[in-house]
Design an enzyme around this catalytic site. Structure first.
Site, PDB file in Angstrom:
ATOM      1  N   THR A  55      -4.666   8.896   9.032  1.00 13.79           N
ATOM      2  CA  THR A  55      -3.225   8.728   9.197  1.00 13.79           C
ATOM      3  C   THR A  55      -2.599  10.116   9.067  1.00 13.79           C
ATOM      4  OG1 THR A  55      -3.083   8.248   6.846  1.00 13.79           O
ATOM      5  CG2 THR A  55      -3.063   6.362   8.326  1.00 13.79           C
ATOM      6  N   LYS A 112       0.339  10.444   5.005  1.00 18.31           N
ATOM      7  CA  LYS A 112       0.040  10.363   3.567  1.00 18.31           C
ATOM      8  C   LYS A 112       0.038  11.794   3.013  1.00 18.31           C
ATOM      9  CE  LYS A 112      -2.337   5.935   3.829  1.00 18.31           C
ATOM     10  NZ  LYS A 112      -2.887   5.581   5.123  1.00 18.31           N
ATOM     11  N   TYR A 139       8.300   7.607  28.743  1.00 15.33           N
ATOM     12  CA  TYR A 139       7.020   6.902  28.921  1.00 15.33           C
ATOM     13  C   TYR A 139       5.965   7.893  29.385  1.00 15.33           C
ATOM     14  CZ  TYR A 139       6.340   2.007  28.116  1.00 15.33           C
ATOM     15  OH  TYR A 139       6.073   0.813  27.513  1.00 15.33           O
ATOM     16  N   ARG A 194       4.840   8.861  10.481  1.00 12.11           N
ATOM     17  CA  ARG A 194       3.910   7.728  10.442  1.00 12.11           C
ATOM     18  C   ARG A 194       3.095   7.727  11.720  1.00 12.11           C
ATOM     19  NH1 ARG A 194       5.253   5.435   6.141  1.00 12.11           N
ATOM     20  NH2 ARG A 194       3.450   4.088   6.245  1.00 12.11           N
ATOM     21  N   GLU A 220       2.131   7.077  29.645  1.00  7.91           N
ATOM     22  CA  GLU A 220       0.760   6.534  29.614  1.00  7.91           C
ATOM     23  C   GLU A 220      -0.211   7.537  30.218  1.00  7.91           C
ATOM     24  OE1 GLU A 220       0.554   2.761  31.532  1.00  7.91           O
ATOM     25  OE2 GLU A 220       1.776   1.788  30.014  1.00  7.91           O
ATOM     26  N   ASP A 279     -13.169   8.087   7.606  1.00 10.96           N
ATOM     27  CA  ASP A 279     -11.744   7.742   7.618  1.00 10.96           C
ATOM     28  C   ASP A 279     -11.110   8.501   6.458  1.00 10.96           C
ATOM     29  OD1 ASP A 279      -9.242   6.680   7.237  1.00 10.96           O
ATOM     30  OD2 ASP A 279      -9.848   4.598   7.499  1.00 10.96           O
TER      31      ASP A 279
HETATM   32  N1  PLP Z   1      -7.578   3.885   6.453  1.00 10.91           N
HETATM   33  C1  PLP Z   1      -7.343   4.091   5.157  1.00 10.91           C
HETATM   34  C2  PLP Z   1      -8.430   4.649   4.297  1.00 10.91           C
HETATM   35  C3  PLP Z   1      -6.081   3.808   4.614  1.00 10.91           C
HETATM   36  O1  PLP Z   1      -5.859   3.989   3.309  1.00 10.91           O
HETATM   37  C4  PLP Z   1      -5.071   3.308   5.463  1.00 10.91           C
HETATM   38  C5  PLP Z   1      -3.721   2.996   4.966  1.00 10.91           C
HETATM   39  O2  PLP Z   1      -3.452   2.823   3.834  1.00 10.91           O
HETATM   40  C6  PLP Z   1      -5.378   3.081   6.809  1.00 10.91           C
HETATM   41  C7  PLP Z   1      -6.641   3.380   7.278  1.00 10.91           C
HETATM   42  C8  PLP Z   1      -4.419   2.415   7.758  1.00 10.91           C
HETATM   43  O3  PLP Z   1      -3.282   3.076   8.048  1.00 10.91           O
HETATM   44  P1  PLP Z   1      -2.031   2.300   8.694  1.00 10.91           P
HETATM   45  O4  PLP Z   1      -1.300   1.683   7.562  1.00 10.91           O
HETATM   46  O5  PLP Z   1      -1.297   3.427   9.378  1.00 10.91           O
HETATM   47  O6  PLP Z   1      -2.555   1.299   9.672  1.00 10.91           O
END
Ligand code: PLP
Length: 421
Positions: free
Chosen positions: A224, A227, A52, A233, A54, A198
């Site tokens: 993320t 990918k 843990y 993950r 935090e 993002d």
């Molecule tokens: N943002 C984008 C552009 C994504 O394509 C994805 C997942 O496919 C996410 C956020 C979210 O990721 P997670 O599935 O880990 O919540």
């Protein structure tokens, strides 16, 4: 490890064996999936799952954090170096939670955000009504031009002037073209909005220089890690120094408590791998392979949304073949070709059917496949979709797919025996 698991829990061991078999013997073309390295998996399955922690390195709410502090600091330093940013938070457990943290840090409930519509390539966490984001904030969706099927930046600028968002969001799950972060920054500045990039899908390409980086332009970047980055993950948030405190506070204690230290250790491993020349070469090949897939689809008479791809994925419109995306993906599944169905811009089909499939090259490229294999695979896909009533053809192609997969083991040790850890 495999033997230990089998002794303790043969039921789970059997299921893992079947999943291993599936991943080895099918062509994984879902563009958000990949094969994490054995080193990444070793860290994910490590002793740090027991801790843990935090808080943040040096300021934890638990004792005994000296080594998890070291690994989190390593992950942070590597993330900063890889993306050339002031600050990195490596604790978000998913891309959605990373986005949630950024909204929590920068917005008040009801504030306006401009983000790409889900049915035009955006993501659920970008304001869909079924998601917390769409219920909490006032998301106004922007789309692509109906002719070019690409973002029309002039229209987006007008849109921003009309809605005066507090946050402009750039980034998508199903947009095959290069994103112009410079233009996005100009548009955000013209209305005094924050810019959030993002980069969940394209982070690996960006790290390797195969797609322009938003780092000089965005206030905050989320991604993320599983990918194109090919890590465990999870997710990260990157930002400039001025926002570091607000972002850290939003992640913990804002939306998360105990961080997944084993996953953070694996993120550190992934960042190291992502700095290597092999990773750069891999990302180059991801782009070349996507292009090879796209060219073969076009040669076979398929329509691609926006006419092609600059990235690792493409959207193939299967409506001309008289299919929905869902039907197409179901047919391909029978031939051990795993794609996901998707809406295309201005789709007449509901999201549960879609008119497109969204194939991508990252996982196939991790197996060592190149452009020749991509041409072969796109031809198989075209054969299956042009003859949807021919189940014998699908079975023949499935045999050929399995033979191809055998030549490209998903992990080198697969060539020796079925052992997954
Ligand atoms: N943002 C984008 C552009 C994504 O394509 C994805 C997942 O496919 C996410 C956020 C979210 O990721 P997670 O599935 O880990 O919540």
């Amino acid at each position: 490890m495999e033997q230990l698991l089998r002794q303790v829990d043969p039921d789970v061991a059997d299921i893992l064996d079947r999943e291993l078999d599936r991943q080895q013997h099918s062509l994984i073309m879902i563009p958000s999936e990949n094969y994490a390295s054995r080193a990444v998996m070793a860290a994910t399955g490590s002793i740090m799952t027991n801790k843990y922690a935090e808080g943040y390195p040096g300021a934890r709410y638990y004792h005994g954090c000296e080594f998890v502090d070291q690994v989190e600091n390593l992950a942070i330093e590597r993330a900063r170096a890889l993306f050339g940013v002031d600050h990195a938070n490596v604790q978000p457990v998913s891309g959605t939670q990373a986005n949630m943290s950024v909204y929590y840090a920068l917005l008040e409930p009801g504030d306006t955000v401009l983000a790409m519509a889900l049915d035009q390539g955006g993501h659920l966490s970008h304001g869909n009504r079924a998601n917390f984001s769409g219920r909490t904030y006032r998301f106004v969706p922007y789309g692509v031009d109906c002719g070019t099927e690409q973002i029309d930046y002039d229209r987006l600028a007008e849109f921003a002037r009309e809605y005066k968002p507090k946050l402009l969001l750039v980034g998508a799950s199903a947009y095959p073209r290069t994103l112009d972060f410079v233009r996005f920054r100009e548009i955000a500045d013209s209305v005094g909005a924050y810019l959030l990039a993002d980069i969940a899908h394209i982070a690996g390409l960006i790290a390797a220089g195969e797609h322009p980086s938003p780092a000089p332009y965005a206030d905050v970047i989320t991604s993320t890690t599983h990918k194109t980055l090919r890590g465990p993950r999870g997710a990260i948030i990157l930002c400039r120094q001025g926002l570091a405190k607000a972002i850290d506070k939003a992640v913990f204690p804002g939306v998360q408590a105990g961080p997944l230290m084993h996953v953070i250790a694996a993120k550190a491993v992934m960042f190291k791998e992502a700095m290597s020349p092999e990773f750069k070469a891999y990302q180059r090949q991801v782009v070349l392979n996507a292009r090879a897939l796209a060219e073969t689809f076009l040669t076979r008479g398929f329509r691609l949304v926006s006419g092609g791809t600059d990235t690792h994925l493409m959207l193939v419109d299967v409506s001309k073949q008289g299919l929905t995306g869902k039907h197409a993906a179901d047919l391909l599944r029978e031939a051990n070709i795993i794609t996901n169905f998707n809406t295309i811009p201005y789709d007449s089909q509901p999201p549960t059917q879609g008119s497109g499939i969204r194939p991508g090259s990252p996982a196939l490229t991790s197996r060592g496949m190149g452009e020749a294999e991509m041409a072969q695979i796109a031809n198989w896909i075209a054969d299956v979709l042009e003859q949807p009533d021919d189940s014998v053809l699908r079975m023949r192609i499935r045999d050929e797919v399995i033979a191809l997969c055998s030549r490209f083991p998903i992990y080198d040790y697969m060539a020796r025996e079925g052992e997954y850890v």
